[in-house]
Design a protein around this motif. Sequence first.
Motif, short mmCIF file in Angstrom:
data_model
loop_
_atom_site.label_atom_id
_atom_site.label_comp_id
_atom_site.label_asym_id
_atom_site.label_seq_id
_atom_site.Cartn_x
_atom_site.Cartn_y
_atom_site.Cartn_z
N PHE A 110 -37.74 -3.52 -35.31
CA PHE A 110 -38.20 -3.69 -36.51
C PHE A 110 -38.74 -5.14 -36.66
O PHE A 110 -37.75 -6.06 -36.90
CB PHE A 110 -37.43 -3.39 -37.83
CG PHE A 110 -38.04 -3.30 -39.22
CD1 PHE A 110 -39.14 -2.83 -39.01
CD2 PHE A 110 -37.49 -4.23 -39.85
CE1 PHE A 110 -39.75 -2.75 -40.73
CE2 PHE A 110 -37.97 -4.39 -41.42
CZ PHE A 110 -39.09 -3.61 -41.77
N TYR A 111 -40.07 -5.40 -36.44
CA TYR A 111 -40.29 -7.12 -36.93
C TYR A 111 -40.81 -7.34 -38.06
O TYR A 111 -42.10 -7.26 -38.46
CB TYR A 111 -41.58 -7.05 -35.75
CG TYR A 111 -41.12 -6.68 -34.51
CD1 TYR A 111 -40.60 -7.60 -33.52
CD2 TYR A 111 -41.40 -5.40 -33.84
CE1 TYR A 111 -40.17 -7.34 -32.12
CE2 TYR A 111 -41.25 -5.18 -32.53
CZ TYR A 111 -40.42 -6.01 -31.62
OH TYR A 111 -40.16 -5.81 -30.37
N HIS A 112 -39.93 -7.82 -38.76
CA HIS A 112 -40.22 -8.33 -39.98
C HIS A 112 -40.89 -9.77 -40.11
O HIS A 112 -40.33 -10.51 -39.11
CB HIS A 112 -39.28 -8.20 -41.05
CG HIS A 112 -37.87 -8.76 -40.70
ND1 HIS A 112 -37.56 -10.00 -40.73
CD2 HIS A 112 -36.65 -8.21 -40.11
CE1 HIS A 112 -36.22 -10.14 -40.48
NE2 HIS A 112 -35.98 -9.13 -39.88
N TYR A 117 -44.74 -17.34 -45.83
CA TYR A 117 -45.58 -16.31 -46.20
C TYR A 117 -46.85 -16.35 -46.48
O TYR A 117 -47.07 -17.29 -47.43
CB TYR A 117 -44.56 -15.31 -47.25
CG TYR A 117 -43.22 -15.20 -46.50
CD1 TYR A 117 -43.05 -14.48 -45.00
CD2 TYR A 117 -42.13 -15.26 -47.41
CE1 TYR A 117 -41.72 -14.14 -44.81
CE2 TYR A 117 -40.88 -14.83 -46.97
CZ TYR A 117 -40.69 -14.36 -45.57
OH TYR A 117 -39.54 -13.70 -44.95
N ARG A 118 -47.70 -15.71 -46.44
CA ARG A 118 -49.07 -15.68 -46.70
C ARG A 118 -49.34 -14.28 -47.38
O ARG A 118 -48.57 -13.42 -47.07
CB ARG A 118 -49.91 -16.13 -45.70
CG ARG A 118 -49.72 -17.44 -45.01
CD ARG A 118 -50.73 -18.19 -43.94
NE ARG A 118 -50.34 -19.00 -43.56
CZ ARG A 118 -49.73 -19.27 -42.75
NH1 ARG A 118 -48.91 -18.41 -42.16
NH2 ARG A 118 -49.19 -20.57 -41.98
N ALA A 280 -36.69 -17.52 -41.76
CA ALA A 280 -37.00 -18.95 -41.96
C ALA A 280 -37.21 -19.43 -43.13
O ALA A 280 -38.50 -19.95 -43.39
CB ALA A 280 -38.22 -18.89 -40.80
N SER A 281 -36.61 -19.22 -44.04
CA SER A 281 -36.89 -19.70 -45.44
C SER A 281 -36.52 -21.24 -45.46
O SER A 281 -35.81 -21.62 -44.79
CB SER A 281 -35.53 -19.15 -46.48
OG SER A 281 -35.63 -17.67 -46.37
N PRO A 282 -37.64 -21.75 -46.19
CA PRO A 282 -37.64 -23.27 -46.16
C PRO A 282 -36.35 -23.85 -46.80
O PRO A 282 -35.67 -23.15 -47.62
CB PRO A 282 -38.68 -23.49 -47.36
CG PRO A 282 -39.37 -22.38 -47.48
CD PRO A 282 -38.63 -21.32 -47.09
#
Length: 360
Positions: A110-112, A117-118, A280-282
Amino acid sequence: MTRKEYLIKQKDEKGRKLFGIFPAQYPREILWAMNVVPVEIWDPPLKVSHANAHVQPYICSVVKLGLELILQGKCDDLDGFLFPHTCDSIQNLASIVYNYLGLEKPCYFFYHPKAPYRDSSRLYYLEQLKVLVSRMEKQLGPLDLSVLKQCIERGQQVASVLRDLYGLRARGELKASNSEFYQVIRQGEYFHPDDFLPLLEEFLAASKGQADSGPSVILSGILPNPMGILTFLDNLGIRVAYDDFMIGSRRLLIPPSDLPDPFEQLTESYFRMPPCTTRASPIAQRRDYLFNMIDDATGVKGVIFYMVKFCEPEWFDIPNLVDELKTREIPALVLEIELNQEFSGQVATRLEAFMEMIGI
Ligand code: SF4
């Protein structure tokens, strides 16, 4: 009832399939709707013996223990595996299991998407959900969208009780000890929601009430293992007011969505989840999330980062988060641990020194 007994019962009496799920985020509602119980594999209580031959020594113990579980033949009752695209280490594990171990079990991936994000990320996520469903349908039969909607509602009910529990705990209105809290919420890692929801509701009803008015801390990291930290804090009368654990608030406190399409609902929920290194949240979002916890909770004296050794995604953020906490004069302690190890005297000494420093 042990975890194994519970799962065998799910299979034999309820006719459900069991899937081994590696960390961390996946659309569990889709699995429930396809009559699958997701059995999350975080920290099985094993001694690592076989896995060392397959992975480098500097890989985290979540991956090592998960692989060990498979190599020791303890996944024979499972009907499949799901590997979310969490980090490089899980990707490596997925490759070892799928390409080299010769297991005769279906493996799903499962590739989330990762931040930033765009609009295209939302379309991509939606597409990934549908791809996963179409692959699983070959093994499990067609997905009934009305059942999926019911399962999403069930998931929202579970999240709502968890939010209540976290809210009460933050305000010092939950009597349960730190150890009891995590023992209960971690049962959601393998309980079907029809069993987990009543368990949570019962726990909520039994635990409402003023906590001892001691100081509190916030725990951050992947998971509270070794559990020794919880009993250590319990013994000192220190409350965990909130957590930023991957097995905890980062995954469990999902805001509800009432969009009409179930796939859109799942997509909206994913993008509204609390920040996490594995998406990868800022750093600014993680900092604000921590600051909000500190401001919302009562009596917080400091933050303890309870880090799994060799967890790259988490380690990237830690120096910056510690610096950010310093700007508000909030003390922080970073502890590095291996899962399932004894809670060492060295860790206890560092914790005691930290407690003394923050005036406890
Ligand atoms: S996120 Fe960290 S602890 Fe979890 S599997 Fe990846 S490297 Fe290991």
